[in-house]
Design a protein around this motif. Sequence first.
Motif, PDB file in Angstrom:
ATOM      1  N   ARG A   1       0.708  -1.098  -0.173  1.00 11.70           N
ATOM      2  CA  ARG A   1      -0.036   0.020   0.035  1.00 11.70           C
ATOM      3  C   ARG A   1       0.908   1.204   0.004  1.00 11.70           C
ATOM      4  O   ARG A   1       0.296   2.329  -0.640  1.00 11.70           O
ATOM      5  N   TYR A   2       2.179   1.307   0.403  1.00  4.78           N
ATOM      6  CA  TYR A   2       2.874   2.371   0.658  1.00  4.78           C
ATOM      7  C   TYR A   2       4.445   1.812   0.165  1.00  4.78           C
ATOM      8  O   TYR A   2       4.937   1.111   0.898  1.00  4.78           O
TER       9      TYR A   2
ATOM     10  N   ALA B   1       1.435   5.514  -2.948  1.00  2.00           N
ATOM     11  CA  ALA B   1       0.692   5.285  -2.062  1.00  2.00           C
ATOM     12  C   ALA B   1      -0.829   4.921  -2.673  1.00  2.00           C
ATOM     13  O   ALA B   1      -1.451   5.417  -3.505  1.00  2.00           O
TER      14      ALA B   1
ATOM     15  N   LEU C   1      -4.585   4.595  -1.920  1.00  2.00           N
ATOM     16  CA  LEU C   1      -5.465   5.422  -1.118  1.00  2.00           C
ATOM     17  C   LEU C   1      -6.704   4.608  -0.966  1.00  2.00           C
ATOM     18  O   LEU C   1      -7.242   4.610   0.141  1.00  2.00           O
ATOM     19  N   VAL C   2      -7.199   3.821  -1.836  1.00  2.00           N
ATOM     20  CA  VAL C   2      -8.642   3.148  -1.862  1.00  2.00           C
ATOM     21  C   VAL C   2      -8.554   1.552  -2.252  1.00  2.00           C
ATOM     22  O   VAL C   2      -8.121   1.634  -3.327  1.00  2.00           O
TER      23      VAL C   2
ATOM     24  N   GLU D   1      -9.512  -0.187  -6.934  1.00  2.00           N
ATOM     25  CA  GLU D   1      -8.304   0.347  -6.220  1.00  2.00           C
ATOM     26  C   GLU D   1      -7.630   1.519  -7.164  1.00  2.00           C
ATOM     27  O   GLU D   1      -7.848   1.703  -8.114  1.00  2.00           O
ATOM     28  N   SER D   2      -7.491   2.462  -6.004  1.00  2.00           N
ATOM     29  CA  SER D   2      -6.689   3.505  -6.664  1.00  2.00           C
ATOM     30  C   SER D   2      -5.401   4.143  -5.961  1.00  2.00           C
ATOM     31  O   SER D   2      -5.281   3.672  -4.802  1.00  2.00           O
ATOM     32  N   HIS D   3      -4.552   4.729  -6.525  1.00  2.00           N
ATOM     33  CA  HIS D   3      -3.373   5.094  -6.108  1.00  2.00           C
ATOM     34  C   HIS D   3      -2.805   6.475  -6.649  1.00  2.00           C
ATOM     35  O   HIS D   3      -2.936   6.919  -7.651  1.00  2.00           O
ATOM     36  N   VAL D   4      -1.700   7.007  -5.894  1.00  2.00           N
ATOM     37  CA  VAL D   4      -1.132   8.122  -6.345  1.00  2.00           C
ATOM     38  C   VAL D   4       0.485   7.884  -6.212  1.00  2.00           C
ATOM     39  O   VAL D   4       0.855   6.963  -5.477  1.00  2.00           O
TER      40      VAL D   4
ATOM     41  N   ALA E   1      -1.759   9.793 -10.956  1.00  3.27           N
ATOM     42  CA  ALA E   1      -2.710   8.804 -10.101  1.00  3.27           C
ATOM     43  C   ALA E   1      -3.209   7.784 -11.173  1.00  3.27           C
ATOM     44  O   ALA E   1      -2.996   7.837 -12.543  1.00  3.27           O
TER      45      ALA E   1
END
Length: 458
Positions: free
Chosen positions: A222-223, A251, A253-254, A260-263, A283
């Motif tokens: 996740r990170y 990271a 986020l959801v 699933e979403s990430h930045v 993102a």
Amino acid sequence: MKCLLSFVAVLLLLVPGMAWAQVVDDPWLPGGAEENSPPSQSDGADDASSADEGWSNLLRVEVATWALMPRAGVELDEGYFQVEPTAILERGEDFRLNLGAPLRLRVWGPKGGGVIRREDWDELSDWGQLVRTLQLGSDRSPLGIWFGQLDKYSLLSGHLVRRYDHRANPNYHPAAGVLTGTLGPVYVEAFTSDVLGTRLMGGEVSFDMEHILFGQPMERGRYALDVSVVHDWGRVGRSASVTLAHLDAVAVLVVRPGFESHVFAGWGGRPGVGGAWGAVAGAGADILTPSWDVALRLEARSQNGGFRQGFFGPDYELARFQAAGTEGVPLADASFPDGYSVFGEAEVGWDAVAYGGLHKHLKLSLGAEAFSWGRFDVDGRMSMQLFARSLEVALKGLAVGAGKPGARYLGAAEVRWRFLGGGLYAMGTGGTLLFPTDEGTLRPGAFASVGLGVDNAR
């Protein structure tokens, strides 16, 4: 020639009668280079066959004419009779072996060219094309090894190697190697574009920061902090040695069922080259349902001193001889203006009956980048299966440097139609090519092919 074609057709019709333990269910397997690319971290999650640990196999033979034709006033007139056998053996998601290569026998062309097309087998790397795929382990295994063809390959974060095709040069047919491994909070992916030659090599290490700082997390990755390095040895044509490095922080986020979403943000450069650096932030999102498999990505990029993200991209094996533009120099020596860009990518798969796996009614892959100084690059692929999967249509196109002088455009199309119960199919394909010359330039050409194929898929 007619007698030879008749003999081959009769021989092909006998192939489905051979006995096998279990044949592959999907009639289009392995249908194209994309299915032979190494699995990514998300591939196979929706594969309905991944739980089946039994052996499956497929035999296929295709016979066709294959012609090279003039383009843009360049003389190029050669014709070949092509025979392409394929043998596939796989077990679950941890083992896959796909062997086969086209054999082109000259029918017409320049005198002294030989019976077999010399350019297909004139260097050691060309023998790598015999192994389309050899996969031991999967991305979820502690250790995975993969050999075969790289098409639309991205190295993890994709900020150095993005949508790379190591066979963009039509006279170069290497086999690549990819190694993946997991040890505690560390995930590693390393690759070489040519296991029989010294060309492009690189790797990326991903550190699970939550695991390192706080112990084993409930959800991995996740990170993350990623470090990647890619090196081109510069031993082809006029291309120079190039090394690029990149650092990324990601990271998630959801995380929800099916979404699933990430930045992410990152910085990269060319070690030893002052002022060559770039930054990126963006993102992404992944959507997975029984019918849809979607991955979206949007990035804002900054490039300075000749560095750019996605340096090793779909055009690289041609650009290493001559980059798009009017300079006429290899990509490593070409000037690249300082500026900004926006990059977007979409991977979309849709299947009306939730078949799962790689083969869907619609597959779309599109990557595009617009630069602040007026340049536009785009790479797209689309395939559709119609009429109960008996007809497949595939299109692909590439534009590099659009909007500027010396832009490069390539495209191709393929159609396959199954009939007589699906064991026999007709196919036709055609498109444009660029052939590197001894002088380091690129010679334009076009190709066309029509033929028949037969396999024991059902």
